[in-house]
Design a protein around this motif. Sequence first.
Motif, PDB file in Angstrom:
ATOM      1  N   MET A   1       0.511 -43.799  10.555  1.00 28.59           N
ATOM      2  CA  MET A   1      -0.676 -44.045  11.377  1.00 28.59           C
ATOM      3  C   MET A   1      -1.484 -45.218  10.833  1.00 28.59           C
ATOM      4  O   MET A   1      -1.962 -46.056  11.606  1.00 28.59           O
TER       5      MET A   1
ATOM      6  N   THR B   1      -3.722 -47.054  13.688  1.00 21.38           N
ATOM      7  CA  THR B   1      -4.202 -45.982  14.561  1.00 21.38           C
ATOM      8  C   THR B   1      -5.718 -45.835  14.396  1.00 21.38           C
ATOM      9  O   THR B   1      -6.272 -46.071  13.324  1.00 21.38           O
ATOM     10  N   TYR B   2      -6.376 -45.426  15.434  1.00 19.56           N
ATOM     11  CA  TYR B   2      -7.823 -45.220  15.446  1.00 19.56           C
ATOM     12  C   TYR B   2      -8.207 -44.269  14.309  1.00 19.56           C
ATOM     13  O   TYR B   2      -7.582 -43.233  14.102  1.00 19.56           O
ATOM     14  N   CYS B   3      -9.261 -44.634  13.574  1.00 19.98           N
ATOM     15  CA  CYS B   3      -9.623 -43.910  12.351  1.00 19.98           C
ATOM     16  C   CYS B   3      -9.923 -42.433  12.588  1.00 19.98           C
ATOM     17  O   CYS B   3      -9.575 -41.579  11.766  1.00 19.98           O
TER      18      CYS B   3
ATOM     19  N   ASP C   1      -8.566 -40.480  14.770  1.00 14.34           N
ATOM     20  CA  ASP C   1      -7.281 -39.794  14.922  1.00 14.34           C
ATOM     21  C   ASP C   1      -6.626 -39.550  13.564  1.00 14.34           C
ATOM     22  O   ASP C   1      -6.033 -38.496  13.337  1.00 14.34           O
TER      23      ASP C   1
ATOM     24  N   THR D   1      -8.437 -36.712  11.850  1.00 12.96           N
ATOM     25  CA  THR D   1      -8.022 -35.428  12.416  1.00 12.96           C
ATOM     26  C   THR D   1      -6.746 -34.942  11.748  1.00 12.96           C
ATOM     27  O   THR D   1      -6.618 -33.761  11.386  1.00 12.96           O
ATOM     28  N   GLN D   2      -5.810 -35.851  11.522  1.00 14.57           N
ATOM     29  CA  GLN D   2      -4.563 -35.485  10.864  1.00 14.57           C
ATOM     30  C   GLN D   2      -4.767 -35.194   9.379  1.00 14.57           C
ATOM     31  O   GLN D   2      -4.095 -34.350   8.807  1.00 14.57           O
TER      32      GLN D   2
END
Length: 114
Positions: free
Chosen positions: A49, A54-56, A58, A61-62
């Motif tokens: 990611m 990838t958007y921070c 997101d 969240t992971q």
Amino acid sequence: MTTTEAGATAPSGTASEPAHTTHGYHKQKDEHLKRLRRIEGQIRGLQRMVEEDTYCIDILTQVSASTKALQSFALQLLEEHLRHCVADAALKGGDEIDTKVDEATKAIGRLLRS
């Protein structure tokens, strides 16, 4: 020292616990390894990611999901330690029960700080 699935080194045993002792988790060892491989996959997913920008939120969240998975694993391992190692020490009597309870208490303290 032993090498874990992820390649990190870990002590073979502690001063009070020889490396050849059967541990409380031995009956669920395959299940635990499967679970740790899944968590390892989550961490590799986090790396991807970041590499893919990838958007921070997101990614965060992971990170939260990975953290919860590790915490859940740690709690299961702690429960198995209490049911096996601490209970066994209680049956044997003597000072060993104090040692095992102290180890568990310190482990709980470390989990609470993380």
